[in-house]
Design a protein around this motif. Structure first.
Motif, PDB file in Angstrom:
ATOM      1  N   MET A   1       0.844  -1.192   0.000  1.00 23.74           N
ATOM      2  CA  MET A   1       0.000   0.000   0.000  1.00 23.74           C
ATOM      3  C   MET A   1       0.884   1.248   0.000  1.00 23.74           C
ATOM      4  SD  MET A   1      -3.060   1.011   2.633  1.00 23.74           S
ATOM      5  CE  MET A   1      -2.058   1.065   4.102  1.00 23.74           C
ATOM      6  N   ILE A   2       0.529   2.204  -0.832  1.00 26.35           N
ATOM      7  CA  ILE A   2       1.210   3.492  -0.855  1.00 26.35           C
ATOM      8  C   ILE A   2       0.207   4.577  -0.503  1.00 26.35           C
ATOM      9  CG2 ILE A   2       2.358   5.207  -2.319  1.00 26.35           C
ATOM     10  CD1 ILE A   2       3.617   2.933  -3.861  1.00 26.35           C
ATOM     11  N   ILE A   3       0.587   5.392   0.454  1.00 26.82           N
ATOM     12  CA  ILE A   3      -0.272   6.489   0.909  1.00 26.82           C
ATOM     13  C   ILE A   3       0.329   7.795   0.416  1.00 26.82           C
ATOM     14  CG2 ILE A   3      -1.282   7.639   2.904  1.00 26.82           C
ATOM     15  CD1 ILE A   3      -0.661   4.980   4.461  1.00 26.82           C
ATOM     16  N   GLN A   4      -0.474   8.570  -0.282  1.00 22.81           N
ATOM     17  CA  GLN A   4      -0.022   9.885  -0.733  1.00 22.81           C
ATOM     18  C   GLN A   4      -0.700  10.945   0.134  1.00 22.81           C
ATOM     19  OE1 GLN A   4      -0.715  10.772  -4.852  1.00 22.81           O
ATOM     20  NE2 GLN A   4      -0.080  12.903  -4.645  1.00 22.81           N
ATOM     21  N   PHE A   5       0.089  11.739   0.825  1.00 19.74           N
ATOM     22  CA  PHE A   5      -0.442  12.767   1.711  1.00 19.74           C
ATOM     23  C   PHE A   5      -0.615  14.082   0.956  1.00 19.74           C
ATOM     24  CE2 PHE A   5       1.691   9.692   4.403  1.00 19.74           C
ATOM     25  CZ  PHE A   5       0.776   9.504   5.440  1.00 19.74           C
ATOM     26  N   HIS A  33       4.936  10.674   0.320  1.00 19.36           N
ATOM     27  CA  HIS A  33       4.516   9.308   0.030  1.00 19.36           C
ATOM     28  C   HIS A  33       5.027   8.345   1.099  1.00 19.36           C
ATOM     29  CE1 HIS A  33       3.934  11.266  -3.839  1.00 19.36           C
ATOM     30  NE2 HIS A  33       3.281  10.209  -4.280  1.00 19.36           N
ATOM     31  N   MET A  34       4.175   7.417   1.471  1.00 17.84           N
ATOM     32  CA  MET A  34       4.543   6.380   2.431  1.00 17.84           C
ATOM     33  C   MET A  34       4.177   5.026   1.854  1.00 17.84           C
ATOM     34  SD  MET A  34       3.102   5.673   6.302  1.00 17.84           S
ATOM     35  CE  MET A  34       3.909   7.112   7.021  1.00 17.84           C
ATOM     36  N   ALA A  35       5.146   4.105   1.837  1.00 19.23           N
ATOM     37  CA  ALA A  35       4.904   2.742   1.374  1.00 19.23           C
ATOM     38  C   ALA A  35       4.871   1.821   2.590  1.00 19.23           C
ATOM     39  CB  ALA A  35       5.988   2.305   0.406  1.00 19.23           C
ATOM     40  N   VAL A  36       3.824   1.006   2.662  1.00 22.09           N
ATOM     41  CA  VAL A  36       3.687   0.034   3.748  1.00 22.09           C
ATOM     42  C   VAL A  36       3.678  -1.341   3.094  1.00 22.09           C
ATOM     43  CG1 VAL A  36       2.397  -0.644   5.794  1.00 22.09           C
ATOM     44  CG2 VAL A  36       2.266   1.721   4.977  1.00 22.09           C
ATOM     45  N   LEU A  39       0.636  -4.599   3.204  1.00 19.85           N
ATOM     46  CA  LEU A  39      -0.650  -4.141   3.755  1.00 19.85           C
ATOM     47  C   LEU A  39      -1.506  -3.578   2.633  1.00 19.85           C
ATOM     48  CD1 LEU A  39      -2.034  -3.779   6.592  1.00 19.85           C
ATOM     49  CD2 LEU A  39      -1.293  -1.389   6.471  1.00 19.85           C
ATOM     50  N   ASP A  40      -2.752  -4.022   2.530  1.00 21.29           N
ATOM     51  CA  ASP A  40      -3.633  -3.498   1.482  1.00 21.29           C
ATOM     52  C   ASP A  40      -4.901  -2.871   2.032  1.00 21.29           C
ATOM     53  OD1 ASP A  40      -5.052  -5.725   2.281  1.00 21.29           O
ATOM     54  OD2 ASP A  40      -4.723  -6.850   0.442  1.00 21.29           O
ATOM     55  N   HIS A  41      -5.026  -2.813   3.378  1.00 19.84           N
ATOM     56  CA  HIS A  41      -6.220  -2.190   3.968  1.00 19.84           C
ATOM     57  C   HIS A  41      -5.879  -1.691   5.365  1.00 19.84           C
ATOM     58  CE1 HIS A  41     -10.419  -1.400   4.883  1.00 19.84           C
ATOM     59  NE2 HIS A  41     -10.250  -2.036   6.043  1.00 19.84           N
ATOM     60  N   PHE A  42      -6.458  -0.536   5.723  1.00 24.86           N
ATOM     61  CA  PHE A  42      -6.261   0.001   7.072  1.00 24.86           C
ATOM     62  C   PHE A  42      -7.397   0.966   7.380  1.00 24.86           C
ATOM     63  CE2 PHE A  42      -4.296   2.779  10.287  1.00 24.86           C
ATOM     64  CZ  PHE A  42      -3.785   1.810  11.151  1.00 24.86           C
ATOM     65  N   ASN A  43      -7.863   0.938   8.613  1.00 22.26           N
ATOM     66  CA  ASN A  43      -8.937   1.839   9.042  1.00 22.26           C
ATOM     67  C   ASN A  43      -8.314   3.122   9.600  1.00 22.26           C
ATOM     68  OD1 ASN A  43     -11.117   0.060   8.432  1.00 22.26           O
ATOM     69  ND2 ASN A  43     -10.698  -1.093  10.312  1.00 22.26           N
ATOM     70  N   THR A  57      -3.507   0.709  -3.500  1.00 26.06           N
ATOM     71  CA  THR A  57      -3.340  -0.645  -2.970  1.00 26.06           C
ATOM     72  C   THR A  57      -2.658  -1.587  -3.961  1.00 26.06           C
ATOM     73  OG1 THR A  57      -5.588  -1.199  -3.677  1.00 26.06           O
ATOM     74  CG2 THR A  57      -5.302  -0.441  -1.402  1.00 26.06           C
ATOM     75  N   GLU A  58      -2.733  -1.288  -5.250  1.00 23.11           N
ATOM     76  CA  GLU A  58      -2.060  -2.111  -6.243  1.00 23.11           C
ATOM     77  C   GLU A  58      -0.710  -1.476  -6.560  1.00 23.11           C
ATOM     78  OE1 GLU A  58      -4.357  -3.008  -9.659  1.00 23.11           O
ATOM     79  OE2 GLU A  58      -6.108  -3.698  -8.520  1.00 23.11           O
ATOM     80  N   THR A  59       0.331  -2.036  -5.970  1.00 24.24           N
ATOM     81  CA  THR A  59       1.663  -1.455  -6.102  1.00 24.24           C
ATOM     82  C   THR A  59       2.631  -2.479  -6.691  1.00 24.24           C
ATOM     83  OG1 THR A  59       2.275  -2.143  -3.859  1.00 24.24           O
ATOM     84  CG2 THR A  59       1.288   0.038  -4.106  1.00 24.24           C
TER      85      THR A  59
END
Length: 332
Positions: A1-5, A33-36, A39-43, A57-59
């Motif tokens: 999972m990659i999160i773009q802030f 950007h943060m790569a985890v 992990l493909d899901h988080f609340n 989620t598709e990385t």
């Protein structure tokens, strides 16, 4: 999972990084950007969601090397050279360091042609165990002295995990040869350093193989990586040593932020074909080029047939740099 802030909010990014690491997950941050990994899901909380622009989620498996994680070009800064971005870097020198005098002569030729990085092998992986294997540390010392006398940086091959500390004393860039592209223990070893790494594509390696190999280096914390296209082995090697896959250059530049360097010498294996492929490699948009030169290729200790004599190299280098300047002008 990659999160773009939405912005580089260090407080939110730090809090989320801590949460993921307690799960535990591997977490990497680059700007906004943060790569985890894994992990493909988080609340997310309402506060966290407000700080997030997008969750991907598709990385790709080479997550740190991907433009999804790091959109901007990586620029590698050496004492005399910048590699990547809008820069074009010429690297040149003999295949093997044969003697102190010879590598110094070749360094002067390389510098005259506009090269800012001196190449040369002190440890040579050869097809036959009876062929010249290099001068070892003495060769490294000769290479370093030749580069310093000409205001150049050094790139040289490291063949074995145990050689990393020694080679690190002399080089500005570790070269990982084609035969070692998937030597994962070696990739991990150079990944623990902060010395830039030039990773050559294996002779049967796919683009994904190359990018995944680079991820072993990045996972150790070393993100100073460049990729070298040096030809791949195909069904037809009668007239050239390998098939020069120039289409891989723009493909790699689309997929990754690492600089892409071309190596026409190893691609074609014949000196009279190097210049045409050097021009083609430049036109493909590569960030630089590495070529082999020798003033007496008939008696070279290794790879003489593909080495350019000084006059040929100087003419080719001038045309390559002129072509690059023309390309830059087209782009405005």
């Amino acid at each position: 999972m990659i999160i773009q802030f939405r912005q580089p909010d260090t407080e939110i990014i730090g809090e989320l990084k801590g949460k993921f690491e307690r799960i535990p997950k591997q977490v990497y941050v680059s700007g906004t950007h943060m790569a985890v990994i894994g992990l493909d899901h988080f609340n997310f909380t309402v506060r966290e969601s407000a700080a997030i622009r997008e969750v991907i989620t598709e990385t790709p498996s080479y997550v740190q090397g991907s433009r999804v994680f790091h959109p901007e070009d990586t620029v590698i800064r050496l004492p005399h050279t910048q590699i990547g971005g809008k820069n074009f870097t010429l690297m040149a020198g003999p295949c093997s360091v044969e003697s102190e005098e010879h590598v110094k002569r070749m360094a002067a030729v390389a510098r005259e042609g506009g090269a800012t990085v001196l190449r040369g092998g002190a440890f040579k992986p050869r097809t036959s165990p009876y062929s010249f294997q290099g001068l070892g540390e003495k060769g490294l010392r000769f290479l370093r002295e030749a580069a310093d006398e000409n205001g150049m940086d050094v790139i040289t091959e490291v063949m074995d995990e145990s050689h990393v500390p020694l080679v690190a004393e002399y080089t500005d860039v570790f070269q990982i040869g084609a035969r070692n592209m998937q030597n994962f223990s070696l990739l991990k070893a150079v990944g623990k350093t902060r010395i830039p790494v030039a990773l050559k594509r294996g002779m049967s390696g796919t683009v994904d193989d190359l990018l995944n190999a680079s991820e072993y280096i990045a996972s150790g914390g070393n993100h100073h990586i460049m990729l070298i296209e040096r030809g791949i082995r195909t069904f037809d090697n009668k007239y050239t040593r390998n098939t020069f896959d120039l289409g891989a250059v723009p493909v790699l530049q689309k997929l990754t932020h690492y600089p892409v360097i071309v190596d026409p010498s190893h691609a074609v294996g014949a000196w009279d074909l190097v210049a045409p492929m050097a021009y083609a490699g430049t036109a493909s948009g590569a960030s630089g080029m590495i070529v082999e030169i020798h003033d007496d290729p008939e008696h070279a200790f290794s790879d003489g047939p593909q080495a350019l004599k000084p006059d040929t190299f100087l003419k080719m280098a001038q045309h390559v740099l002129d072509l690059r300047r023309l390309m830059d002008a087209w782009e405005g």
